[in-house]
Structure formats: C-alpha cells, structure tokens
Write a protein that holds these residues in place. Sequence first.
Motif, PDB file in Angstrom:
ATOM      1  N   LEU A 155     -15.687  -8.520 -35.451  1.00 58.00           N
ATOM      2  CA  LEU A 155     -14.936  -9.585 -34.635  1.00 58.00           C
ATOM      3  C   LEU A 155     -15.076  -9.441 -32.859  1.00 58.00           C
ATOM      4  N   CYS A 156     -16.251  -9.980 -32.959  1.00 54.71           N
ATOM      5  CA  CYS A 156     -16.139 -10.565 -31.605  1.00 54.71           C
ATOM      6  C   CYS A 156     -17.544 -11.621 -31.416  1.00 54.71           C
ATOM      7  N   CYS A 157     -18.226 -12.012 -32.646  1.00 52.00           N
ATOM      8  CA  CYS A 157     -19.203 -13.685 -33.177  1.00 52.00           C
ATOM      9  C   CYS A 157     -18.360 -14.338 -33.870  1.00 52.00           C
ATOM     10  N   SER A 158     -18.552 -15.510 -33.296  1.00 48.50           N
ATOM     11  CA  SER A 158     -18.516 -16.373 -34.169  1.00 48.50           C
ATOM     12  C   SER A 158     -19.071 -17.435 -35.087  1.00 48.50           C
ATOM     13  N   HIS A 159     -19.315 -16.300 -35.358  1.00 48.42           N
ATOM     14  CA  HIS A 159     -20.080 -17.218 -37.357  1.00 48.42           C
ATOM     15  C   HIS A 159     -20.558 -16.223 -38.009  1.00 48.42           C
ATOM     16  N   ALA A 183     -10.746 -12.206 -29.724  1.00 53.30           N
ATOM     17  CA  ALA A 183     -11.676 -10.637 -30.865  1.00 53.30           C
ATOM     18  C   ALA A 183     -10.272 -10.314 -30.186  1.00 53.30           C
ATOM     19  N   PHE A 184      -9.481 -10.306 -29.032  1.00 54.54           N
ATOM     20  CA  PHE A 184      -8.145  -9.770 -29.605  1.00 54.54           C
ATOM     21  C   PHE A 184      -7.942  -9.857 -30.408  1.00 54.54           C
ATOM     22  N   GLY A 185      -7.044 -10.960 -30.321  1.00 52.60           N
ATOM     23  CA  GLY A 185      -5.920 -10.978 -31.638  1.00 52.60           C
ATOM     24  C   GLY A 185      -6.341 -11.219 -32.824  1.00 52.60           C
ATOM     25  N   GLU A 186      -7.761 -11.267 -32.973  1.00 47.54           N
ATOM     26  CA  GLU A 186      -8.984 -10.821 -34.665  1.00 47.54           C
ATOM     27  C   GLU A 186      -8.385  -9.023 -35.305  1.00 47.54           C
TER      28      GLU A 186
END
Length: 1336
Positions: A396-400, A731-734
């Motif tokens: 939940l911090c990487c974009s892909h 990242a916080f929202g996810e």
Amino acid sequence: MRQRSNWSADTDRRDSEDSSDTTIRVEPPVSSVSGPKQFYKWKMFSMLPSVKIWLDRLSLLALLDRNVSRKENIASVFLAILVTVMASILLATGYYKDIFIFFFCFVVAGCQYSLLKSVQPDAASPTHGYNNVIIYSRGFYFCLLSILIIVVDVCARRHRHFEFTLYGLTLVNVTLLEYSREVLKVLMLCQPLVFLLGLLPQVNTFLQYLLEQVEIHIFGGNGTTSLLSALYAVLHSLLAVAVLYGLAFVPIELIGRDASKVDEVSSSVAFSVFSALLVSISYHYSRLSSDPSHLWMLIKSKCQWKDETDAENSQSDESIKDPLPGQIRKSIYQRLRNDLIVCVVLAIFMFGIHVSTVFSAVFQPLVNNILCYITMAVGFLTHYVFGQLRKEYPWLCCSHPFLKTPEREQFNITGPATITWFEKLYVSLRFFEKNLLYPAVFLSGLSLSTPAVLNKFGVYVGPLVLVICSFKSLRSSYSDATSHYCVLSLTQFAFNYDYARSPERDMFVLNYALMLIFYSKFVDFYLKCKFIFVYIAPWQLAWGSAFHAFAQPLSVPHACMLFVQAALSALLYTPLNPFLGSAVFLNSYMRPIKFWERDYNTKRVDHSNIRLASQVDSNLGTDDNNLNSIFYEHLTRSLQKSLCGDLMMGRWGEAHQGDMFIMASEYLNALVHIVEMGNGLVTFQLRGLEFRGTYCQQREVEAITEGVEDDKGFCCCSPGQLPHFLSVNAAFGERWLAWEVTVTMYVLNGYSITDNNAAGMLQVYDLRKVLITYYVKSVIFYTIRSSKLAEWIKEDGITSNIDTNEDMASVFSPELDEDFDRIAHKLTQRQFSRVYLTWIHYCLSKSHDPKVKLAINYDAESRLIRLCYALSLVARRALATAAHNNCASVNVEFFLHGLHSLFKGDFRITGPDEWIFNDMELLRKVISPAIRMALKLHQDHFSLAEENSDNVVLYSAMLTHIRELVITHEADPDWRNAVLANRPSLLALRHVFDEGSNLYKIIMLNKRHLSFRIIKVNRECVRGLWAGQQQELVFLRNRNPERGSIQNAKQALRNMINSSCDQPIGYPIYVSPLTTSYAGTNQQLTSALVLLAEVSLKKVRGFFTSLWNNLNDLPCALACRYMHPRRPRNRHHSYAVNSQQTSLAGGDAMPSYPTVDIQQPSQHIAQRPTETWMASRSGSRQPPTSKQSSSSLPLALVGGFSRPGSTAKEKEKLEPSADSHISAQQETSFSEPGGAFAIGSQVWITDASCVMSNLNRQRRPDPAWPSTDAQKNGGASGWSGWIPKEEMQGEVFHKWIPCHSDIRFRSNIDKTIYLVKIGQYFVPITEQGITAVEPD
C-alpha cells in the motif's frame, strides 16, 4: 388447532337444525350492518361430534397459524410436550425460586404460545410474514438450555474433585461448572430479550452453523452449502476419525497398553502404517466437496438411474441441454480416479519415510525444528513476498506491482491470459509446500507428540486426540495452506520460547491444532475492528440520513464496548452490523459461511416458462434486468471453468473461504462470494448488479475503477511523489478503505455488447426500402434452401392453393417496395419476377438438393416464382399488420413496432394469407428467420452496400451468418442456450423503456476476452452490511427506497454491497446457484504444470510403457543418430524443403525440427531400400558424393538416404514440390504407413485426454509436420480458444508411427499419433483416443 378444516357457511336456521354439533361461539363486535354468520366445522376424530368455531378466515388467522402438513402439527405437539416436561423437571429440582419462578413461567408460556401463533415480525427471520421454521425456535432453545443446565449440574455434583489443566490453566473444575450452570439459568430467563434482539437464529440455521463450525475447527474441513451438506460432511469426517482411531490404537495394543512403553509407540511399524494412511486419507478428504449432490449425481449417471427431472430433461431438445452437470460429473470422476492412484502411492511413500529412522526419537526435536523453519521460510516467500509483489499497490505504498503480467500493458485484450514465469514458480512452490513440506512437518510432529499426548490423556483418549489434531492439521493444510506459515510460526515461537518450560511443549499436533483455531478467530477479530474503524472514521463520514448524524456522537461513549462486541462476535462467528447504517454497531445472530438461509437463485423469464397469453399481452423485452442477467450467467460458467485454477496461480491475490470479491468491467459489476475452498476445488456464488445502477452505485463504481497513481498530495499541498511510490495522501487513503484493488487486468471469456439505435437506422424511407428488399430476398433464400421445396412446387402441392389474383392491398407503396408496379399502382407478379428473378435463379444454382434440380422445369419454375411471390406478400402483409398498417407512415415508431413483433415471432396472419397454415414450416422455417436475416443484412448495408448488391457476395454473406451468427429474440430460450454454448456472435432487437421513451436497439454480442478489475472486500464488512439490511427491512420494516443505509459510502462500498443482498432485501439482477469450480477444468493450469493434471491408470500405464520402450530403443536411437548425422541448424530459423532450394523461414528462438512440405511424393519413397540400412549397419555406408545434387541433401537428411549410385532422374523424383502438402489420396498412393486407421478415414474422438495440444511447439524430439498450415493450426497456440471435445468427427490427415524408417512418419513416443482434421483445425491425438466411424 392449527390444521385448516373444512369450511362451511350456514345461516342461523341451519345452526338451529343441527343441534347435535358442539358449538363454540366467539361473538364478534356488534355492528350496525348484519351479515351471514360463518363458521369452521371441525371434527377432531371421526367418532366424536364436529365442533363449530364461529370465526371468519381473517380472524382465525389472526388468532392461530395455519399449518400446511401433518408433519408440522406433529412437530408442534411433540415440542410442546417436551417443553412441558423440561419445565417441570427444572421446577421440581428447585433451580428457580421466588420471583424467578414467575419469570420462568413467563418464558415457558412464550415458548408454548409461539407454537400456536408465531411472532411476526421476528428479528431472526430471513423472510417477511409467516415463517414455518421460526415457530420452533423458542421451544427448541428452551429445551436445549434445559438439557445443558441439567447436564452441567449433574457433572458438578458427581465429579466434585475432577480437574483438567492444560497450559497451566484449569479448564474444567467444579467451580467452573457451577458458574456455567448459573450463567445458563440467567440466559434461560433472558430468552425474551435475546429473541427481541435477534441473537439466536432459526433452528435449521443454527444446526448448519454448529455442524459447520465442528467440521472446520474440529475436523479441518471447509464451508458447507446447506444443512444436509453440513450433516454429510460431519458424518463423513466421523467415519474417517473412527477408522484412524482404530489404526492408532493398534500399536498401543501391541505394546500392551503399558504407560512406561509409550515412547516405543511412534517407532513401531504399525504406527508407520497409521501415519501413512493418515496422510492419504487427509489428502483424499481435502479434495472432496461438502455437497453430496455432486457425488450422488455421478453415482446416478454411472448406474443410469433417472428421476422425474432427468426424464423431463431427456425428453427436451438436445440443443437446450445444460452442459454444466456433465462437466461436473466428469471432473468428479477424474478426481476420484486420481485419488485412487495418488492415495496408494502416497501411503507407500509416507510409510517408507516414516518407517526409516528420520523421525525417530534420536533426531528429535532437531528434525522437527529444521522442517518447521524451512516450511516457514517457503511459506513466507510464497504467500507474503510473492503476494505483495503481485499486488496492484504493494504494501500500500508502491504505485504499481513489481511482477507485472503482459496484459497490464495492453489496451485491448486479444487473447487469453499469458502464463508468466512467476505464476509457474508460485504454483510450483505451493505444490512443493502443500504436498511435501507440510506432510513431513506433521509426520515429524506426530512422532514427537505421541509420547507426551499419551502420557497426558491416557491410552484411550490420547489416540483420539492424536487422530483429530493431526487429521485436522493435515487436511486443512492440503485444502488451503496460504496462511499456515503464520500458524506454524506462532506455534514454533510460542512453544519454543514463551512456553519453553511448559509440559505441553512437545505436544506439537495439539498445539498446532489449537493455534489454528486461535489464528482464525484473531483474523476475524482484526477484520471486524478494521471495518469498525473504517466505517466510523471522522474524516470520511458518509451520513445517509439525519439519524446517522444523531447517532454518531451517541456512539462515542460506547466505543470501548465495541472491542468487547467484536471479540464476542469473532468468537461466535456472528456479523457485527451497523444499526440502520449508522455508527452504532449491534451483534447479529450466528450464520454459516454461506450466510443466507434461503437458496435464492435468479430464474430467467423467457418464452419457455411463461404462459402464451402473457407473451402476447406483455413484452418481455422491456425488462432490461431480466435480459441482462444472461451475461452474469455466462460469467458464472466462465468462472466455473477457470476460477479454481486462477486462484491457485494467484491471479486474484490471497483468497480464503468466506472472502468476497467484486469484479468490475465496463458494464458488468458482480460480487463473488467464496463459500468453500478445498484442494483443487472452489465453491462460489456470483451476484450480478444492475447495468445502469443508481447514482450511489455509479459513485462507488468510479471509486473502485479510478487509480490513485496520479495523486501527488501531501496533506494540503501537492509536493509530488517519489518514483514508483504513492503519495502520502494516496497511501493514507488506501489504508482507510474496507476494500483493496488486487488485480486491474484479469482476463476472462465473455461477450462485448454493442447497441445501436434502430430508429436512426430506419428513419429514412430509402433505408426502410433496403430492409424490405433484404426481407424479400431472405424469404426467397430460405424457401429455395428448404428441404420441402420439391413437395411445395409439385402440381398438387401447396402452390395449387395460392390465390393467383394480383394483390391490390393498400399497405404497399413505391417508397418501400422495390417491386411495386407504378403503372398498375400495385404489386404484380410480373414486376416481382423482373426484380427478383436473377436472385431466384442464383439461389437455385446453389441448391444442393437433387430432388429440387430434377423437379425444376418450366412449369415448376413458374410455380416456384408464384410461391416466392405469395410468400413475399404474406411476409410484407404481416409486417404491415404488426405496424398497424402504417409502414409508410412518417413516424418510424409504428414501423419499428411491427418489425419487433415479427422479430420475436408474433405473426398476425389475416384472411387472405391463411393458406400458409397448410404447412407451418413456411412460417417457422421461411418467414420467421427471413425477417431476422434481413435485419442483419440491413445492418451490414452501411459498410457493405456495394458488395451486398452482388448476388454472389450476398449469398455467401447469408451462409456465413447462418453458420456463425445466432439471430433471435432475447426472450427465446435459444438465445440463452447460444450464450451458454459460447457462440461467437449473436444479434437481437430489443425494445426497452428508457425514462418514459420507447427505444428499439439492435444488440450485437461478440465473444471475446474481457478484462476485469478484481477488488477484495473486507468480508466482515459485507457480512455486517448484509445483516443490517435484513434487520432493517424484515424486522424493522423500513420500506423507504431512499433510506440512509443504502446511500453511497466509498470507503465501505455500502450501496454495492447492500444491492447484492437476496431479493427482496436487495435488488441484484442475477444470483447464481452455488457453483463448484475444479482445478482440472483450467487448461492453462494443467498445461503449464503436468503435476497438477489428474492422474489415471491409462496415463500411468502409458508413462511406464513409454519409459520402457525408450530404454529398449536407446541403442537403436544411438545407432540412428550415428548413421544419420543431423544437419547443423541455425538457432533462430527452421528449414522448409522444396525441389529447388532450401529456404529459411523465421521461427522461434528455440531450436526446432525442420518443417517438411510435401505434395507429390514419388513412389520411390516407398522403395526406401532395406539394403542401405543393412549396409550401413555393416559399416559400408557411403557418404554423399559431390556428384549428388545439392537440392537433394535436405531431403536425405530429413527423410532418409537415397541409394548410392542412383541416377539424377531418380533423385528428382525423390524431391517434393515447393508449395505442397500431403493429401489423403496422395498419401495412400505410395506406401501409406501402418496403423489402425487409414489416412482419409473418418474417426470419432472418444477420449479428449489423449489430445496432444502442445505437439506443434517444435521442441525436441517432436515429429516432423506434413505442412506449415497443419503445424500452425495443430495445437493450443493456433486454436485460439477452440477446444477439441469428445464425439467430434474428423478425417485422418496424417499419422506418426513409432520407430518408422521415414522421419516424416516417425512418432516421438511409443504410440501412433494421428493428425485429425476437424474443420480448419488439426488435432494430434493418440490412437487410444479415437475410433472409426461406422458406415450407415
């Protein structure tokens, strides 16, 4: 009295006359309006007089419930007697005193009266109104609590000095028993409050829940689908435990039940036999479904039993036969056949390991610790590291994702999903972990635990503990091992470090079994807390009503109580539901994994299940949801074939039984509920949502489909983000969502939907005229193609009944009819012939019916033209009648209405056309399909107007549409059958009401691969919202369609989840039955890893036969390699041989065999001399000389050697032509190779498992193919989704025979391989899989 009696209605006069009857009067209130008095005449026994009860029907129903069967009456009477007996026992023993006696009697009275009149509404009832199951709940729980109170009290009195301690905790003693008795007594008095809050389910739900929890947590089983399924699963597990207990007691009996010799039990041979059979039985049970109906279906099919349903299905048309039951039976049979072999081999293998000294006490606990740490490392790498690297947003911090699939880079999916290297590695690691590591760990742990468990529990209870704990652990690890590395880590670290000095440290199997239960409850508790935090987070509140705003501050003081509620609900596996959708949470009653008590399944409404009058009066096409449900049904069938294999390959991320997923595409949004997950099987249920959902649904769909990669926010500013990482806000929202996107491009077979507005295509007169012209041509086309044409055009045939007068109807006009005679101002046969005679002659020339060609003469041709003319009049008049005689009206709505009526088969034949009823085939086989074909041709007219003006092109297009396209009305059962049969293209005309306006749309379906986004939803969020909706609509009866609990809440997907509830609580357009998917039906999985394919005796025999033949042929193969040196090949090219030169064709990077194209092989090939072979064996082989032609070298290298000293003319005959292939006739003309089936013969496919779908990949040592086209279309890579199936017929095109002297016909295995041509595809299959077609 609850059984309905005979109704009688009499006046007071009849009442006075019948003085012998006993009368019970219940006087109604005095009313100013007097009416006839009515009564029930009820006779309890035939010998007693009847009793009159003066109540009307509604008054009687308000007083008593009406039972519908004697079983309900008997059950009610029996339960009432049992309640009375239990109440008297409790009162006689003095459990209640003083005021508590009054409360107790109040509870007893409520239980008794609920058997006469049920509580409506009931908080635990899943249905509105009267529920014939919920009436027994109060009496059942009263008797259950009474029995528990008596049993606990007896145990507390008789075993006052009994005490059981485990892990240093006293689990059972007299104090705990007395305390439990007091708690049960209080719970008995609180029954009215408990039922008011709905904390106890109805009886059948409770029994299924209880049996399912026993099956999962005691026996290591899976979820169940019904009460019968749960009972079957528990009894089945008890049978296995009983057998294993007897085997475990044998080694104890052999040592004489001496407690001092328990250390010798685990080292005995009898214990090794028990351990081996334990692993085999656990493996077999993990592969069984909890639903016995599938196994019973297989037994009936093998015994050829038929019930009434089967008899009805057998009488139905073959085209509407459901293929799913046959697929399920075949999968179950293959799995049982596999288990029979694998269990025997596994038992022998495990016995050999255990009987050795590997697990002996000398090496313990070192061996056990080493195996545990290896298994923990493999599990952590396989399930956590690989799982995170494949997620859409790793950690939940990487974009892909780090491990990307090729489909992620594609905009449009053109083929099935590609199997990547990391998917193969993942499946291999799971196979290694599940089938090798965990059995070794548990066998080692069993040997380590046996002495400690026997010393702790004794020689009678100890074996039972060992059997249950080891059976549970092994079976659950075989079923789903994705989280077992966590359980193993907790067990290893807790009892090696935290409880290192505990006497239970060496009880590995017991510790592991209990830790499994603890871990599952802890995960449930974690998911419930996460749901609560996400739902009530202040920064993302989604108040749906004023009550939500009012309840939010009131819930703050009770926040600490939420943790207690969450812990209690996790312990009992009950949903934690928000009250009316607010921030106040309540516990619901206990439910199984399946959740819903009813087996609600969507029933599609079509012409096969409604009355004919309803079809005529109403329009089934106006219900979009009913028509669109077929797409979700097809999606269910696609998932039934591939879901289990895709889950095993990790394409949905981490999945467990009970998990919920949402599949989202352009127009399909479905919730998939996984009910059962076993070893190679998954049972699921799909719930399809509306295509055009509400505003709230659209907002939530946008939330799950939009990405967050472009979010660059950090609190209130936008400083950007690090490369390959999400921003801080994203990242916080996810992390504050109850759902997570796991896959963005999941590929599955489906249909793309294209709709065009029909009004725009027919608004202009010229376009309507084109449609009418195609309509007439289609009528002619189907008339001439009919098999009854010769009968129709006979002198005494149907043409003799046709009125030959020229038509003078006013429904025709020159604006619409191409053959309108402007001079006569009407339609004439002369003008019809002038326009359509060329088309009639061309259709006659293409007719393949010899009877028609023989019957056609001058008179017959005139009768044929008259028949076509008359049928065109009938067709056009039917269209005009359906359009209210307004075909030429300016308003296109009338024309579309008539077109749609004819398209769905509603023909209104008027008086002049009643001659067509002489043969209904004219209407069914000519006019009805003609209007549908005309609509398709009219749609093609916009892109192929000039081409379709040519008769050749038009005729070819119509044949193509008949062969490849299904054109029918969506309410026709054939439409559903075509979709479920995966027909490539379908077309329909749909009439829908869209916001008050009538719309006619041309629906075009094209089969292709669709891409879905897979969203994993917190299962406790779904269960809680479902329970809240049931409570609100059924118990609280909130019928507000805009209630606050269904308003959108993006963080929890509240609207989508609540919409997926069973009707009438939710409004899904499709709810599938519980469907089981097997791993063997996923061809990608079984083709990528052969170890996962089902094993059969035939395959085992073939494997060892091939191995033996290869070993025997090894000297011969080495000699062939020495005497026939292989020509050096370019690594990146494959060679094609022709008569002039050796050309290079681009190929794969893999080394491959040459592809030999041969058309006209000489008969000298048949004369390949034996003396050359014998001379070569004697060492006198002569190498090719420089006098030999260079063009003959490739053929010599590929197909053999020519005779030394042969002439150039003979060598030319040996060389094939360049652009050639082997035909059946040419092959048989020169030394056809041997075999059971000759080339050119017709064969049936009898065993599809013998198909060699990967033979065309040019791997060593694959055989040489006869042509490049055969190689291209001769395997799964060239079939493009087409699959050869049993009972398909084809022609033997080529064959390869073991050890053949010619490399072109030499098989690479010990069996003869036949290349069967089926249509445009070539199917390589061994001789065991085909049989010859018997001549008629």
